[in-house]
Each structure stands twice: as C-alpha cells, then as structure tokens.
Design a protein around this motif. Sequence first.
Motif, PDB file in Angstrom:
ATOM      1  N   HIS A   1      10.713  -9.038  -2.270  1.00 49.74           N
ATOM      2  CA  HIS A   1       9.678  -9.810  -1.582  1.00 49.74           C
ATOM      3  C   HIS A   1       8.946 -10.746  -2.543  1.00 49.74           C
ATOM      4  CE1 HIS A   1      10.186  -6.584   1.476  1.00 49.74           C
ATOM      5  NE2 HIS A   1       9.904  -7.564   2.297  1.00 49.74           N
ATOM      6  N   ILE A   2       8.726 -10.296  -3.760  1.00 51.00           N
ATOM      7  CA  ILE A   2       8.064 -11.152  -4.750  1.00 51.00           C
ATOM      8  C   ILE A   2       8.904 -12.395  -5.022  1.00 51.00           C
ATOM      9  CG2 ILE A   2       7.426 -11.324  -7.185  1.00 51.00           C
ATOM     10  CD1 ILE A   2       6.394  -8.462  -7.014  1.00 51.00           C
ATOM     11  N   GLU A   3      10.205 -12.196  -5.130  1.00 50.33           N
ATOM     12  CA  GLU A   3      11.097 -13.334  -5.387  1.00 50.33           C
ATOM     13  C   GLU A   3      11.040 -14.344  -4.247  1.00 50.33           C
ATOM     14  OE1 GLU A   3      15.838 -14.202  -6.347  1.00 50.33           O
ATOM     15  OE2 GLU A   3      15.070 -12.143  -6.295  1.00 50.33           O
ATOM     16  N   LYS A   4      10.894 -13.854  -3.037  1.00 48.43           N
ATOM     17  CA  LYS A   4      10.857 -14.733  -1.863  1.00 48.43           C
ATOM     18  C   LYS A   4       9.492 -15.398  -1.696  1.00 48.43           C
ATOM     19  CE  LYS A   4      11.229 -14.548   3.201  1.00 48.43           C
ATOM     20  NZ  LYS A   4      11.499 -13.672   4.374  1.00 48.43           N
ATOM     21  N   ILE A   5       8.419 -14.607  -1.824  1.00 47.81           N
ATOM     22  CA  ILE A   5       7.066 -15.096  -1.528  1.00 47.81           C
ATOM     23  C   ILE A   5       6.444 -15.812  -2.712  1.00 47.81           C
ATOM     24  CG2 ILE A   5       4.728 -14.339  -0.912  1.00 47.81           C
ATOM     25  CD1 ILE A   5       6.117 -11.977   0.591  1.00 47.81           C
ATOM     26  N   LYS A   6       6.764 -15.352  -3.919  1.00 49.98           N
ATOM     27  CA  LYS A   6       6.186 -15.871  -5.166  1.00 49.98           C
ATOM     28  C   LYS A   6       4.653 -15.835  -5.131  1.00 49.98           C
ATOM     29  CE  LYS A   6      10.184 -18.728  -6.260  1.00 49.98           C
ATOM     30  NZ  LYS A   6      10.813 -17.553  -6.868  1.00 49.98           N
ATOM     31  N   PRO A   7       4.090 -14.659  -4.982  1.00 48.62           N
ATOM     32  CA  PRO A   7       2.627 -14.559  -4.875  1.00 48.62           C
ATOM     33  C   PRO A   7       1.921 -14.826  -6.195  1.00 48.62           C
ATOM     34  CG  PRO A   7       3.601 -12.379  -4.991  1.00 48.62           C
ATOM     35  CD  PRO A   7       4.744 -13.346  -4.905  1.00 48.62           C
ATOM     36  N   ASP A   8       0.777 -15.472  -6.094  1.00 46.53           N
ATOM     37  CA  ASP A   8      -0.096 -15.643  -7.257  1.00 46.53           C
ATOM     38  C   ASP A   8      -0.924 -14.378  -7.479  1.00 46.53           C
ATOM     39  OD1 ASP A   8       0.324 -18.654  -7.602  1.00 46.53           O
ATOM     40  OD2 ASP A   8      -0.385 -18.545  -5.534  1.00 46.53           O
ATOM     41  N   ILE A   9      -1.268 -13.706  -6.387  1.00 47.14           N
ATOM     42  CA  ILE A   9      -2.156 -12.544  -6.424  1.00 47.14           C
ATOM     43  C   ILE A   9      -1.529 -11.404  -5.630  1.00 47.14           C
ATOM     44  CG2 ILE A   9      -4.432 -11.642  -5.767  1.00 47.14           C
ATOM     45  CD1 ILE A   9      -5.476 -14.538  -5.919  1.00 47.14           C
ATOM     46  N   ILE A  10      -1.632 -10.191  -6.163  1.00 47.25           N
ATOM     47  CA  ILE A  10      -1.205  -8.996  -5.426  1.00 47.25           C
ATOM     48  C   ILE A  10      -2.368  -8.020  -5.351  1.00 47.25           C
ATOM     49  CG2 ILE A  10       0.192  -6.889  -5.571  1.00 47.25           C
ATOM     50  CD1 ILE A  10       2.559  -8.505  -6.307  1.00 47.25           C
ATOM     51  N   TYR A  11      -2.572  -7.485  -4.154  1.00 50.08           N
ATOM     52  CA  TYR A  11      -3.500  -6.377  -3.939  1.00 50.08           C
ATOM     53  C   TYR A  11      -2.683  -5.135  -3.598  1.00 50.08           C
ATOM     54  CZ  TYR A  11      -7.329  -9.807  -3.288  1.00 50.08           C
ATOM     55  OH  TYR A  11      -8.265 -10.808  -3.446  1.00 50.08           O
ATOM     56  N   THR A  12      -3.042  -4.003  -4.218  1.00 53.07           N
ATOM     57  CA  THR A  12      -2.330  -2.768  -3.911  1.00 53.07           C
ATOM     58  C   THR A  12      -3.242  -1.565  -4.101  1.00 53.07           C
ATOM     59  OG1 THR A  12      -0.216  -1.621  -4.196  1.00 53.07           O
ATOM     60  CG2 THR A  12      -1.375  -2.311  -6.212  1.00 53.07           C
ATOM     61  N   HIS A  13      -2.676  -0.374  -3.920  1.00 56.23           N
ATOM     62  CA  HIS A  13      -3.461   0.856  -3.975  1.00 56.23           C
ATOM     63  C   HIS A  13      -3.935   1.179  -5.388  1.00 56.23           C
ATOM     64  CE1 HIS A  13      -2.808   2.165   0.162  1.00 56.23           C
ATOM     65  NE2 HIS A  13      -1.578   1.716   0.042  1.00 56.23           N
ATOM     66  N   HIS A  14      -4.932   2.043  -5.451  1.00 56.97           N
ATOM     67  CA  HIS A  14      -5.458   2.507  -6.728  1.00 56.97           C
ATOM     68  C   HIS A  14      -4.578   3.625  -7.286  1.00 56.97           C
ATOM     69  CE1 HIS A  14      -8.379   4.484  -9.509  1.00 56.97           C
ATOM     70  NE2 HIS A  14      -8.615   3.210  -9.769  1.00 56.97           N
ATOM     71  N   TYR A  15      -4.402   3.588  -8.588  1.00 56.00           N
ATOM     72  CA  TYR A  15      -3.530   4.562  -9.266  1.00 56.00           C
ATOM     73  C   TYR A  15      -4.061   5.989  -9.216  1.00 56.00           C
ATOM     74  CZ  TYR A  15      -6.989   3.150 -12.769  1.00 56.00           C
ATOM     75  OH  TYR A  15      -8.173   2.826 -13.405  1.00 56.00           O
ATOM     76  N   GLY A  16      -5.349   6.168  -8.895  1.00 49.74           N
ATOM     77  CA  GLY A  16      -5.935   7.502  -8.884  1.00 49.74           C
ATOM     78  C   GLY A  16      -6.108   8.088  -7.492  1.00 49.74           C
ATOM     79  N   ASP A  17      -5.519   7.459  -6.477  1.00 40.07           N
ATOM     80  CA  ASP A  17      -5.676   7.964  -5.108  1.00 40.07           C
ATOM     81  C   ASP A  17      -5.095   9.369  -4.965  1.00 40.07           C
ATOM     82  OD1 ASP A  17      -6.873   5.624  -4.400  1.00 40.07           O
ATOM     83  OD2 ASP A  17      -5.460   5.090  -2.829  1.00 40.07           O
ATOM     84  N   LEU A  18      -5.626  10.106  -4.012  1.00 40.26           N
ATOM     85  CA  LEU A  18      -5.122  11.445  -3.731  1.00 40.26           C
ATOM     86  C   LEU A  18      -3.722  11.403  -3.133  1.00 40.26           C
ATOM     87  CD1 LEU A  18      -5.791  14.516  -3.572  1.00 40.26           C
ATOM     88  CD2 LEU A  18      -6.675  14.079  -1.272  1.00 40.26           C
ATOM     89  N   ASN A  19      -3.460  10.413  -2.313  1.00 39.17           N
ATOM     90  CA  ASN A  19      -2.191  10.326  -1.591  1.00 39.17           C
ATOM     91  C   ASN A  19      -1.043   9.954  -2.528  1.00 39.17           C
ATOM     92  OD1 ASN A  19      -0.093   8.765   0.085  1.00 39.17           O
ATOM     93  ND2 ASN A  19      -1.325   9.771   1.656  1.00 39.17           N
ATOM     94  N   ILE A  20       0.041  10.727  -2.488  1.00 34.00           N
ATOM     95  CA  ILE A  20       1.168  10.501  -3.388  1.00 34.00           C
ATOM     96  C   ILE A  20       1.830   9.147  -3.143  1.00 34.00           C
ATOM     97  CG2 ILE A  20       2.808  11.702  -1.871  1.00 34.00           C
ATOM     98  CD1 ILE A  20       2.824  11.594  -5.748  1.00 34.00           C
ATOM     99  N   ASP A  21       1.889   8.719  -1.876  1.00 38.27           N
ATOM    100  CA  ASP A  21       2.495   7.416  -1.583  1.00 38.27           C
ATOM    101  C   ASP A  21       1.700   6.283  -2.213  1.00 38.27           C
ATOM    102  OD1 ASP A  21       4.248   8.912  -0.090  1.00 38.27           O
ATOM    103  OD2 ASP A  21       3.707   8.033   1.849  1.00 38.27           O
ATOM    104  N   HIS A  22       0.386   6.417  -2.232  1.00 38.76           N
ATOM    105  CA  HIS A  22      -0.452   5.385  -2.850  1.00 38.76           C
ATOM    106  C   HIS A  22      -0.179   5.296  -4.352  1.00 38.76           C
ATOM    107  CE1 HIS A  22      -3.730   5.728   0.529  1.00 38.76           C
ATOM    108  NE2 HIS A  22      -2.513   5.550   1.000  1.00 38.76           N
ATOM    109  N   LYS A  23      -0.068   6.454  -4.998  1.00 36.34           N
ATOM    110  CA  LYS A  23       0.214   6.470  -6.439  1.00 36.34           C
ATOM    111  C   LYS A  23       1.561   5.828  -6.741  1.00 36.34           C
ATOM    112  CE  LYS A  23      -2.405  10.730  -7.272  1.00 36.34           C
ATOM    113  NZ  LYS A  23      -2.332  12.142  -7.694  1.00 36.34           N
TER     114      LYS A  23
END
Length: 227
Positions: free
Chosen positions: A100-122
């Motif tokens: 997706h990055i190759e297609k969209i070429k985003p300048d900015i990415i927002y994503t989950h925090h590395y310390g979240d309780l949820n394993i999928d977020h990590k």
Amino acid sequence: MKNILVVAAHPDDEILGLGGTIKKHVDDGDLVDCIILGEGMTSRGKNRKEVEQSSVDKLHNDTMKSAKIIGFRNVYFSKFPDNRFDSIDLLDIVKDIERHIEKIKPDIIYTHHYGDLNIDHKKTFDAVITACRPARDYCVKEIYCFETPSSTEWNLKYGTDTFKPNIFVDVKDTLKDKLDAMACYETELEEYPHPRSLEALKIIASRWGTVVGRKYVEAFELIRKVD
C-alpha cells in the motif's frame, strides 16, 4: 496537499484514535487512505468459524459508512485474523503494508502505539516501523502513534512503553464528525463509562484539551519526522 495513510488493526480504531484529526486533514485538502489489517469480530467466538460472515460483512459496511463521514478516500481491508496477529509471520503484515505504501506514497502515517495492551496493535506498530525503514528513496517522512481507547490506557505497565503524547491537535471543529462516524459502528459502540462510548470519547478529548489549554484535543506520540 499531503498524502496520509492510517494503518489500523481493527474496524473502528481509525475513528477512536484520530477521527477528528483525519477530518481536519480532509478539510484542509489532504488525501487520506486507510488500511484496516484485521477482519474484526472473529475473536468473539471460541474459534473464527463461530462468527458468521454476515456479521463481519456488516462491520465492514459500518466502516464504509463511517469513512464517508470522515472523508477517507479509500479504505482497504487486509482481513488478517482478529486478535491473532501473533499467529501470523510479521513479514506477511509488513509486505501487505509495503504494497500500500508503494501505491499511495504517503507523506505521513498514523498507527497504533507500541505499548497498547492489544497484541494486534503492537504487531501493527512493529509492521509499520519495519515497512517504513528509511532506506533509499523513502516517502514516509512523519510517523505518529495514536491512542486507542480501551487498549492504550488499559496497559498498566510503567516506564518506556507508556503513551507519551507530544503532539496535540485541536479537534473542536471536527469532534462532532468523529462522534457521528463512531455512531455508525453499531456492534462496537458501548455504553458509558466504557471507553468506546460516545460520552467517553468526548471526555477523553476534553481531558487532552486541558493539557494544552484547548476545549477538545486528540493526542499523538511523534515517532519520526524528517524535514
């Protein structure tokens, strides 16, 4: 105009963490796409097959209704197994994000925090950081972590894994859009005082507002910025 990509683990995370900020980006003329890596719902049974596909389809339809309110250009569903990202090779998630990055070429990415309780977020954070290695002619210049109510604050560890926001976005003019978008998620919305209730989301925005002298704010932790 900037290209922005939100990488979320589950349907509704893209609204819970930053719905007001994304609407603000859209209103400013930025183009915003979203990847939702997990299918959602299927962890609620003893096994994935116990959850009917019609329930998952409805959840994804709710996502698209919500996306229209916020103004996402596209929402992509990767359909990895819900709350089972630790059962998947990290490389498979990385390659999906890289595509997706190759297609969209985003300048900015927002994503989950590395310390979240949820394993999928990590795992989502790990995959994003890996996919955004600053090698050769990379396009992603800014990476931010967002807070996910009912996950980030429930990890009661202390130390380096806690959410440490250092970027605060005034969402006074777009908070209503966030709440309207979240209201589309009929199966995910909870009653107050659950963090995924509309009242709680308003309180959370108000609380971060008190930190920086604004009425309603969404908070982020800057991971990398290259000028």
